[in-house]
Scaffold this motif. Structure first.
Motif, PDB file in Angstrom:
ATOM      1  N   GLY A  85       5.766   8.095  -0.812  1.00 58.96           N
ATOM      2  CA  GLY A  85       5.630   6.717  -1.245  1.00 58.96           C
ATOM      3  C   GLY A  85       6.143   5.760  -0.195  1.00 58.96           C
ATOM      4  N   PRO A 108      -7.187   0.131  -3.584  1.00 58.66           N
ATOM      5  CA  PRO A 108      -6.125   0.169  -2.574  1.00 58.66           C
ATOM      6  C   PRO A 108      -6.295  -0.858  -1.459  1.00 58.66           C
ATOM      7  CG  PRO A 108      -6.851   2.397  -3.113  1.00 58.66           C
ATOM      8  CD  PRO A 108      -7.805   1.461  -3.798  1.00 58.66           C
ATOM      9  N   THR A 149       3.030   1.812  -2.346  1.00 58.65           N
ATOM     10  CA  THR A 149       2.071   2.912  -2.426  1.00 58.65           C
ATOM     11  C   THR A 149       2.801   4.166  -2.875  1.00 58.65           C
ATOM     12  OG1 THR A 149       2.387   3.598  -0.125  1.00 58.65           O
ATOM     13  CG2 THR A 149       0.714   1.920  -0.547  1.00 58.65           C
ATOM     14  N   GLY A 150       2.087   5.021  -3.576  1.00 56.78           N
ATOM     15  CA  GLY A 150       2.669   6.287  -4.000  1.00 56.78           C
ATOM     16  C   GLY A 150       3.753   6.117  -5.039  1.00 56.78           C
ATOM     17  N   TYR A 167      -0.529   7.660  -6.846  1.00 53.25           N
ATOM     18  CA  TYR A 167      -1.100   6.645  -5.970  1.00 53.25           C
ATOM     19  C   TYR A 167      -2.058   5.691  -6.698  1.00 53.25           C
ATOM     20  CZ  TYR A 167       0.871   8.534  -1.708  1.00 53.25           C
ATOM     21  OH  TYR A 167       1.746   8.913  -0.734  1.00 53.25           O
TER      22      TYR A 167
END
Length: 373
Positions: free
Chosen positions: A202, A329, A357-358, A368
């Motif tokens: 992440g 994303p 992210t993650g 994600y």
């Protein structure tokens, strides 16, 4: 090969200035943003500029984006860098250093998109040197760089297909940063090194430069997936005509996020500040508008920073911000224009940048693709 840059006393290796003398992913970047200083309402105008040189990849690129009347317009340029690292023009975007650490100019000329601008940034506070960034795992380093952040005012004008915007220093504020070192840039390595230890699962990044009538503030935090911090900063300095002479104070901080449903972005945000020599206070941020960083190259699949897209290329696009699917994303990395209110009632303006992210356990993100409920 010798270039005009070699006449300046700036060398830090024994090689000519053009030779990076280090990692292929060396970069040297400018970033700017600007917005109305007072009385802003939801949907307020916002612009951003990114400009970088990547000597190990032989690329120079630049981009300008503006969000106005519910539309984000983006113009970008990229070229082979060649021998002269101090040529700060790429396609429609030019950066000029007028007075180092005091004034810089941005010029934009993209008639194909109906976008032009001439903007002068003037510092209203010191250049904060943030703690050094180093991020990686085991023996692998993904990031190793220095960054300075500085608040200021803007003077000039911006033209879009819809209107001309007059920008005056009494009504426009903003921030610029300069960073240089190593980051993942350009096309991905097709044969990356195997991780020495557990790979990251992440990336959590918050950054908030804030302009108050009497105070410049910079907040940032980077956290691991478990919420532990690998980088943080909370600095402030008064407003003044001689930025280099202004004292800088550092503080401890915590924060709270009021999440926008079905996103990884904030509607509201609170920073709790604990100065080392003063009374604690808080800063509340109220979201006014969202700027999508892909417009100036961040996380863009084709026009990402340092990517070779051709010897001398330019492009432009636009989209309606209300139509953006924030689960995509491509639109995860944002800067949120926000009204900032201190606990003593003083009102300012600034931005909250978010890239998450993650996994991030304190926020409830487990993968994600999941979003905040």
């Amino acid at each position: 090969m010798i270039s005009a840059s070699d006449d300046y006393p700036l060398h830090q290796t024994s090689r000519p200035f053009r030779d990076p003398g280090t990692d292929r992913n060396l970069y040297d970047r400018f970033f700017f943003c600007g917005y109305p200083s007072a009385g802003a309402e939801p949907g307020a105008t916002y612009f951003a500029v990114a400009f970088g040189t990547y000597p190990g990849r032989n690329v120079t690129d630049g981009a300008f984006s503006i969000v106005s009347d519910g539309v984000q317009r983006n113009v970008r340029g990229s070229r082979i860098m060649g021998e002269e690292r101090m040529n700060l023009t790429a396609g429609p975007v030019t950066v000029q250093i007028v007075k180092p650490l005091r004034q810089l100019r941005v010029l934009v000329d993209a008639p194909e998109a109906g976008v032009r601008a001439e903007l002068l940034f003037a510092a209203r506070g010191p250049a904060f040197e943030e703690p050094h960034f180093r991020y990686g795992w085991g023996h692998l380093t993904a990031m190793d760089y220095t960054r300075m952040t500085q608040n200021g005012t803007w003077t000039g004008w911006i033209e879009t297909p819809d209107r001309r915007i007059e920008v005056t220093p009494d009504s426009w504020l903003g921030t610029r940063d300069r960073s240089w070192g190593i980051r993942p840039v350009g096309q991905r390595d097709p044969n990356p090194a195997a991780p020495d230890g557990p790979a990251t699962i992440g990336y959590y990044w918050l950054w908030a430069p804030l302009n108050f009538p009497d105070l410049n503030v910079i907040f940032d935090v980077n956290e691991n997936s478990d919420g532990s911090r690998w980088h943080e900063n909370m600095s402030s300095a008064p407003v003044g005509d001689d930025p280099a002479a202004l004292p800088v104070s550092e503080s401890k901080h915590t924060y709270e996020v009021d999440w926008r449903p079905n996103t990884r972005h904030a509607d509201n945000f609170v920073i709790h500040v604990a100065p080392s020599g003063g009374a604690p206070y808080s800063i509340k941020l109220r979201a006014l508008n969202t700027f999508y960083m892909m417009g100036v190259g961040y996380s863009h699949p084709t026009w990402c920073h340092g990517a070779f897209v051709g010897p001398d290329e330019r492009t432009h696009d636009e989209f309606v911000t209300a139509d953006v699917d924030e689960k995509n994303p491509l639109y995860n990395h944002v800067q949120i224009l926000a009204e900032a209110t201190r606990s003593d009632g003083t009102v300012g303006m600034g931005i909250l940048e978010m890239l998450i992210t993650g996994q991030h356990q304190p926020s409830g993100f487990t993968g994600y693709t999941d979003m905040h409920a």
